[in-house]
Write a protein that holds these residues in place. Sequence first.
Motif, PDB file in Angstrom:
ATOM      1  N   ALA A   1       0.815  -1.216   0.000  1.00 13.60           N
ATOM      2  CA  ALA A   1       0.000   0.000   0.000  1.00 13.60           C
ATOM      3  C   ALA A   1       0.848   1.265   0.000  1.00 13.60           C
ATOM      4  O   ALA A   1       0.362   2.334  -0.378  1.00 13.60           O
ATOM      5  CB  ALA A   1      -0.923   0.006   1.223  1.00 13.60           C
ATOM      6  N   THR A   2       2.121   1.144   0.372  1.00 11.87           N
ATOM      7  CA  THR A   2       2.964   2.341   0.483  1.00 11.87           C
ATOM      8  C   THR A   2       4.192   2.316  -0.418  1.00 11.87           C
ATOM      9  O   THR A   2       4.829   3.333  -0.607  1.00 11.87           O
ATOM     10  CB  THR A   2       3.396   2.542   1.950  1.00 11.87           C
ATOM     11  OG1 THR A   2       3.932   3.857   2.125  1.00 11.87           O
ATOM     12  CG2 THR A   2       4.436   1.522   2.392  1.00 11.87           C
ATOM     13  N   TYR A   3       4.520   1.135  -0.998  1.00  8.10           N
ATOM     14  CA  TYR A   3       5.640   1.040  -1.932  1.00  8.10           C
ATOM     15  C   TYR A   3       5.070   0.949  -3.344  1.00  8.10           C
ATOM     16  O   TYR A   3       4.448  -0.062  -3.710  1.00  8.10           O
ATOM     17  CB  TYR A   3       6.486  -0.197  -1.632  1.00  8.10           C
ATOM     18  CG  TYR A   3       7.277  -0.132  -0.346  1.00  8.10           C
ATOM     19  CD1 TYR A   3       8.034   0.983  -0.023  1.00  8.10           C
ATOM     20  CD2 TYR A   3       7.292  -1.206   0.546  1.00  8.10           C
ATOM     21  CE1 TYR A   3       8.776   1.041   1.148  1.00  8.10           C
ATOM     22  CE2 TYR A   3       8.039  -1.169   1.715  1.00  8.10           C
ATOM     23  CZ  TYR A   3       8.771  -0.040   2.013  1.00  8.10           C
ATOM     24  OH  TYR A   3       9.500   0.015   3.171  1.00  8.10           O
ATOM     25  N   TRP A   4       5.282   2.005  -4.135  1.00  7.69           N
ATOM     26  CA  TRP A   4       4.650   2.106  -5.448  1.00  7.69           C
ATOM     27  C   TRP A   4       5.697   2.008  -6.561  1.00  7.69           C
ATOM     28  O   TRP A   4       6.749   2.663  -6.504  1.00  7.69           O
ATOM     29  CB  TRP A   4       3.908   3.437  -5.564  1.00  7.69           C
ATOM     30  CG  TRP A   4       2.859   3.656  -4.512  1.00  7.69           C
ATOM     31  CD1 TRP A   4       2.380   2.736  -3.611  1.00  7.69           C
ATOM     32  CD2 TRP A   4       2.155   4.869  -4.254  1.00  7.69           C
ATOM     33  NE1 TRP A   4       1.426   3.305  -2.817  1.00  7.69           N
ATOM     34  CE2 TRP A   4       1.261   4.615  -3.179  1.00  7.69           C
ATOM     35  CE3 TRP A   4       2.183   6.140  -4.829  1.00  7.69           C
ATOM     36  CZ2 TRP A   4       0.418   5.602  -2.662  1.00  7.69           C
ATOM     37  CZ3 TRP A   4       1.344   7.116  -4.332  1.00  7.69           C
ATOM     38  CH2 TRP A   4       0.469   6.845  -3.258  1.00  7.69           C
ATOM     39  N   LYS A   5       5.360   1.250  -7.598  1.00  7.99           N
ATOM     40  CA  LYS A   5       6.331   1.026  -8.672  1.00  7.99           C
ATOM     41  C   LYS A   5       6.693   2.310  -9.411  1.00  7.99           C
ATOM     42  O   LYS A   5       7.821   2.451  -9.898  1.00  7.99           O
ATOM     43  CB  LYS A   5       5.817  -0.025  -9.642  1.00  7.99           C
ATOM     44  CG  LYS A   5       4.589   0.374 -10.445  1.00  7.99           C
ATOM     45  CD  LYS A   5       4.197  -0.734 -11.417  1.00  7.99           C
ATOM     46  CE  LYS A   5       3.004  -0.313 -12.271  1.00  7.99           C
ATOM     47  NZ  LYS A   5       2.645  -1.373 -13.245  1.00  7.99           N
ATOM     48  N   GLU A   6       5.753   3.253  -9.484  1.00 10.93           N
ATOM     49  CA  GLU A   6       6.075   4.503 -10.178  1.00 10.93           C
ATOM     50  C   GLU A   6       7.091   5.346  -9.417  1.00 10.93           C
ATOM     51  O   GLU A   6       7.638   6.305  -9.973  1.00 10.93           O
ATOM     52  CB  GLU A   6       4.808   5.324 -10.453  1.00 10.93           C
ATOM     53  CG  GLU A   6       3.954   5.631  -9.248  1.00 10.93           C
ATOM     54  CD  GLU A   6       2.810   4.644  -9.083  1.00 10.93           C
ATOM     55  OE1 GLU A   6       3.046   3.427  -9.240  1.00 10.93           O
ATOM     56  OE2 GLU A   6       1.675   5.100  -8.807  1.00 10.93           O
TER      57      GLU A   6
END
Length: 279
Positions: A156-161
């Motif tokens: 929920a807090t680590y985003w690929k973008e």
Amino acid sequence: MEKLELANVTFTWLKGGVSHLDGGAMFGVVPKPLWTRKYPVNEKNQIELRADPILIQTGGKNYLIESGIGNGKLTDKQKRNFGVEEESEVEQSLEALGLTPMDIDYVLMTHMHYDHANGLTKEVNGEFVSVFPNATIVTSEVEWEELKNPNIRSKATYWKENWEPIQNQILTFKEEWNHSLFKMVHTGGHSNGHSIIIIESEGETVVHMADLMGTHAHQNVLWVMAYDDYPMDSIAAKQKWMKFAADKKAWFTFYHDAFYRAIKLDEQGEIISAVKREK
């Protein structure tokens, strides 16, 4: 913009955005009557939290601690849930100082949660690109690996973008990274890969505890966030590094605090010197 000026190091706080998170989550198991004496709360039980990167200038180089909450990455629902009333103005802050994102040499990332890492990239013509294309971006090896392969909680807090466009700029370290006046130390706690930053120059010490001591109200070693993945590791790290800071009579600097940019504490934990945030 507030500044802390030491012998040959200047700290300047940029505008990286603001959120309002649940106070109970930010103070974990601490009873509300206790933490509300230390930090104001609104009628929704939320506390104001900045996301303001620290520009550090020394030796002709420009370093940034964290990157801000970014622009255009949060949905309306996320803005509402996270109480985001203001997005990043980091580029405008740099322009006011006669700089551009191209002038940043290093970005030191204590961890890569969205509220710290969103400002690393931005969308241009439908694609995400690096905001600081000339910078070396430093984070712990553990943090980088979890960012790319988040678990059921951390996705929920680590985003690929936030990582795909910058992967060629990343420098990771295992336990410590030493460079010039800077030392990054892997602590774990808030996240498995969380790190703190220590700066020492001309007899002065600055300790950036990051989310182990998210605000001035978190100085009690037992006051840790419900957001912490490994709270006992947070407590152990706070015990170790707050003693180190006390022995060094160090400054503490903050990314999230809405009231103080930096403080010094006496032996009783009272604030004896401070850089206050100008509202």
